[in-house]
Design an enzyme around this catalytic site. Structure first.
Site, mmCIF file in Angstrom:
data_model
loop_
_atom_site.group_PDB
_atom_site.id
_atom_site.type_symbol
_atom_site.label_atom_id
_atom_site.label_comp_id
_atom_site.label_asym_id
_atom_site.label_seq_id
_atom_site.Cartn_x
_atom_site.Cartn_y
_atom_site.Cartn_z
ATOM 1 C CE LYS A 22 101.231 -2.368 -96.067
ATOM 2 N NZ LYS A 22 102.618 -2.375 -95.572
ATOM 3 C CG ASN A 23 102.559 -5.848 -94.228
ATOM 4 O OD1 ASN A 23 102.852 -5.026 -95.098
ATOM 5 N ND2 ASN A 23 102.278 -5.511 -92.991
ATOM 6 N NE ARG A 93 111.867 0.507 -92.260
ATOM 7 C CZ ARG A 93 113.167 0.715 -92.030
ATOM 8 N NH1 ARG A 93 113.659 1.900 -92.212
ATOM 9 N NH2 ARG A 93 113.941 -0.240 -91.626
ATOM 10 C CB CYS A 117 110.526 4.485 -90.322
ATOM 11 S SG CYS A 117 108.829 3.916 -90.417
ATOM 12 N NE ARG A 122 110.058 -0.387 -89.614
ATOM 13 C CZ ARG A 122 109.089 -0.551 -90.517
ATOM 14 N NH1 ARG A 122 108.478 0.505 -91.007
ATOM 15 N NH2 ARG A 122 108.739 -1.734 -90.949
ATOM 16 N N PRO A 123 116.284 -0.577 -87.514
ATOM 17 C CG PRO A 123 117.367 -1.586 -85.728
ATOM 18 C CD PRO A 123 116.160 -0.756 -86.077
ATOM 19 C CG ASP A 125 120.585 -5.021 -85.960
ATOM 20 O OD1 ASP A 125 120.841 -5.490 -84.844
ATOM 21 O OD2 ASP A 125 119.433 -4.665 -86.311
ATOM 22 C CG ASP A 309 101.383 -3.560 -88.613
ATOM 23 O OD1 ASP A 309 101.698 -4.387 -89.471
ATOM 24 O OD2 ASP A 309 102.207 -2.781 -88.090
ATOM 25 C CB ILE A 331 106.669 -4.177 -82.110
ATOM 26 C CG1 ILE A 331 105.890 -5.388 -81.586
ATOM 27 C CG2 ILE A 331 107.436 -4.510 -83.384
ATOM 28 C CD1 ILE A 331 106.723 -6.634 -81.410
ATOM 29 N NE ARG A 401 103.631 3.633 -97.671
ATOM 30 C CZ ARG A 401 104.877 3.673 -97.210
ATOM 31 N NH1 ARG A 401 105.269 4.708 -96.484
ATOM 32 N NH2 ARG A 401 105.713 2.684 -97.433
HETATM 33 C C1 EPZ Z 1 106.949 -5.784 -90.711
HETATM 34 O O1 EPZ Z 1 107.981 -4.796 -90.677
HETATM 35 C C2 EPZ Z 1 105.711 -5.103 -91.290
HETATM 36 N N1 EPZ Z 1 106.011 -4.592 -92.615
HETATM 37 C C3 EPZ Z 1 105.285 -3.948 -90.397
HETATM 38 O O2 EPZ Z 1 104.050 -3.424 -90.899
HETATM 39 C C4 EPZ Z 1 105.019 -4.482 -89.005
HETATM 40 O O3 EPZ Z 1 104.733 -3.406 -88.158
HETATM 41 C C5 EPZ Z 1 106.264 -5.222 -88.475
HETATM 42 O O4 EPZ Z 1 106.652 -6.261 -89.391
HETATM 43 C C6 EPZ Z 1 106.012 -5.887 -87.127
HETATM 44 O O5 EPZ Z 1 104.941 -6.741 -87.190
HETATM 45 C C7 EPZ Z 1 105.916 -5.434 -93.673
HETATM 46 O O6 EPZ Z 1 105.656 -6.607 -93.562
HETATM 47 C C8 EPZ Z 1 106.147 -4.837 -95.021
HETATM 48 P P1 EPZ Z 1 110.363 -6.214 -87.851
HETATM 49 P P2 EPZ Z 1 109.506 -5.215 -90.359
HETATM 50 O O7 EPZ Z 1 111.682 -6.407 -88.504
HETATM 51 O O8 EPZ Z 1 109.769 -6.574 -90.856
HETATM 52 C C9 EPZ Z 1 113.532 -4.548 -84.685
HETATM 53 C C10 EPZ Z 1 102.537 -1.819 -91.725
HETATM 54 O O9 EPZ Z 1 101.920 -0.988 -91.057
HETATM 55 N N2 EPZ Z 1 114.569 -4.967 -85.653
HETATM 56 O O10 EPZ Z 1 109.584 -7.419 -87.521
HETATM 57 O O11 EPZ Z 1 110.351 -4.100 -90.833
HETATM 58 C C11 EPZ Z 1 112.658 -3.424 -85.235
HETATM 59 O O12 EPZ Z 1 113.254 -2.169 -85.047
HETATM 60 C C12 EPZ Z 1 104.029 -2.084 -91.423
HETATM 61 O O13 EPZ Z 1 102.038 -2.499 -92.634
HETATM 62 C C13 EPZ Z 1 115.900 -4.834 -85.295
HETATM 63 O O14 EPZ Z 1 116.227 -4.376 -84.196
HETATM 64 O O15 EPZ Z 1 109.481 -5.229 -88.755
HETATM 65 C C14 EPZ Z 1 111.378 -3.621 -84.437
HETATM 66 O O16 EPZ Z 1 111.531 -3.026 -83.185
HETATM 67 C C15 EPZ Z 1 104.611 -1.060 -90.518
HETATM 68 N N3 EPZ Z 1 116.843 -5.207 -86.205
HETATM 69 C C16 EPZ Z 1 111.304 -5.142 -84.294
HETATM 70 O O17 EPZ Z 1 112.623 -5.641 -84.507
HETATM 71 C C17 EPZ Z 1 116.511 -5.747 -87.435
HETATM 72 O O18 EPZ Z 1 117.406 -6.077 -88.233
HETATM 73 C C18 EPZ Z 1 110.348 -5.822 -85.266
HETATM 74 O O19 EPZ Z 1 110.578 -5.308 -86.550
HETATM 75 C C19 EPZ Z 1 115.163 -5.873 -87.762
HETATM 76 C C20 EPZ Z 1 114.198 -5.478 -86.854
#
Ligand code: EPZ
Length: 422
Positions: A22-23, A93, A117, A122-123, A125, A309, A331, A401
């Site tokens: 999926k991801n 998201r 969420c 989940r910002p 930025d 995950d 995370i 999902r």
């Molecule tokens: C991806 O989400 C996955 N989703 C998530 O899987 C997975 O948990 C996550 O990566 C971490 O491995 C998809 O691929 C669709 P991140 P993503 O940006 O990209 C912080 C599932 O169960 N952050 O890597 O949204 C954030 O808050 C889903 O299939 C910022 O601070 O995650 C987190 O603490 C759930 N600012 C960390 O970084 C930003 O701009 C990692 O988040 C972006 C992220």
């Protein structure tokens, strides 16, 4: 709304095949925006998240359909409405990863800011910071991110690390914007997840010039244009890991096909350390959880560390461990919605900030429980298969999902899961 009725304890035995990821699929669907024309994606699972992303692309002007053989066909010849509408983005998201490709293709786009969420803050930025570095002008308007790149994007050296390390979809967004930017881009502290490597390999097959794939330093030489693609997505390592835990928690034995162990070494290492045997086998592995479940210390990290995950599923497994364990969520520090539900099943879990202290119990007892997010719901289904009695899991839409018809794949292995619409 569907619920699951799960009879336990059961022991799983047999062979199961892992679906496409999926991801990996979601950002690759977004990447088809970059090359006007017909792309075909293979091994794409039938999941509600994939359907929602298809609707999102249709709103932009694309045509999306499933071929008779299950292939996902995306025609992105026309993009006449580069807007990510709130009504769709609020449901998923991952929609945010249309931002980079739309900016690169159309020079201007409006994408709704993703909302709250269940797994925590989940910002986005870092996504915006990376796109600004490529020369985009970005501002917020009525809950929408407006991004403009008059005169196109320009390659640059960008550090994309954040307080929690790299960002997966942030890397995807900046990477997809950079492939059509003028000049060279270097993304430092890029996410190394196999799903990002799959996206980069797909983009290279579309005509991009990306090197350093799989490492935290991606180098992108911008190109004039990309072409549509026929591409097969990688297997879903999180689904594979969930099946591995299913074998362990039910003390069963599973042959898991279409599973890339090389993408899962942290997971395999952890399972072996708590007494589960995992042997490579043709196109996958054999997992056996006959013995007592041991104890462990888990800390989630960006890839190649232990994946967040699979944190909930392993928490459910360690709840039946032969002593105390600790699970630290680095995370998404608030990703513990499954804890109270597992305690309803007589687990002994204590949340302490971004961690759970797990005191292993001899058995879990069935109870009505509520799913809150995708992976938490997988943990409840795993616990239900090990627990004594009938567990009722409500809000099953969460599990749909990310897992295609999970009960139809587990029941032939010995599970007793009934889906009911109430
Ligand atoms: C991806 O989400 C996955 N989703 C998530 O899987 C997975 O948990 C996550 O990566 C971490 O491995 C998809 O691929 C669709 P991140 P993503 O940006 O990209 C912080 C599932 O169960 N952050 O890597 O949204 C954030 O808050 C889903 O299939 C910022 O601070 O995650 C987190 O603490 C759930 N600012 C960390 O970084 C930003 O701009 C990692 O988040 C972006 C992220």
């Amino acid at each position: 709304m569907d619920i699951f009725k799960i009879e336990g304890p059961t022991r799983l035995c047999g062979s199961v095949t892992v679906n496409g990821s999926k991801n990996a699929t979601l950002p690759i669907m977004a990447a088809t925006i970059l090359a006007g024309g017909k792309s075909v994606l293979k091994s794409v699972p039938h999941l509600s998240d994939i359907s929602i992303f298809g609707q999102l692309l249709c709103e932009l002007g694309c045509k999306v359909r499933r071929g008779d053989n299950g292939d996902l066909c995306i025609d992105s010849t026309v993009i006449d409405n580069p807007v990510g509408d709130y009504e769709i983005v609020r449901r998923m998201r991952a929609s945010i990863c249309i931002l980079g490709p739309l900016l690169a293709r159309c020079g201007r786009t409006r994408v709704s800011m993703p909302g709250g969420c269940a797994i925590g803050d989940r910002p986005v930025d870092i996504h915006l910071r990376g796109l600004r570095e490529l020369g985009a002008k970005i501002y917020l308007e009525n809950g929408y991110i407006v991004a403009e790149a008059n005169g196109g994007l320009r390659g640059k050296e960008i550090f994309l690390g954040g307080s929690f390390g790299s960002t997966v979809l942030g890397t995807a967004n900046v990477l997809m914007a950079a492939v059509l930017a003028k000049g060279k881009t270097i993304i430092e502290s890029a996410a190394c997840e196999p799903e990002i490597a799959d996206l980069a390999n797909c983009l290279n097959a579309m005509g991009a010039r990306i090197s350093g794939i799989g490492s935290p330093r991606l180098t992108i030489e911008g190109v004039e244009e990309l072409h549509p693609i026929e591409y097969r997505v990688i297997p879903d390592r999180i689904e594979a890991g969930t099946f591995m835990v299913a074998a362990a928690i039910t003390k069963g034995q599973l042959h898991i096909n279409n599973c890339r162990l090389d993408d899962m070494m942290a997971v395999v290492d952890k399972l072996r350390s708590i007494g589960v045997t995992i042997d490579r086998a043709d196109g996958g592995c054999v997992v056996a959880g006959a013995g007592p479940i041991g104890t462990g210390h888990i800390t989630t990290q960006p890839y190649p560390g232990f994946p967040t995950d699979l944190q909930a599923q392993f928490t459910a497994l360690l709840a039946l461990g032969s002593g105390n364990s600790v699970v630290i969520e680095k995370i998404f520090p608030d990703r513990f919605m499954h804890v109270a539900e597992l305690n309803r099943m007589a687990a002994d879990l204590r949340k302490e900030g971004p961690a759970v202290i797990v005191a292993g119990v001899k058995k879990l007892i069935a109870a009505p429980v509520m799913a809150s997010d995708l992976r938490a719901s997988a943990a409840l289904v795993l616990a239900g298969m090990a627990a004594e009695g009938t567990t009722i899991v409500s809000r099953v839409y969460h599990i749909d999902r990310g897992y295609e018809k999970i009960e139809e794949r587990l029941n032939p292995l010995g599970a007793k899961i009934i889906r009911e619409n109430i």
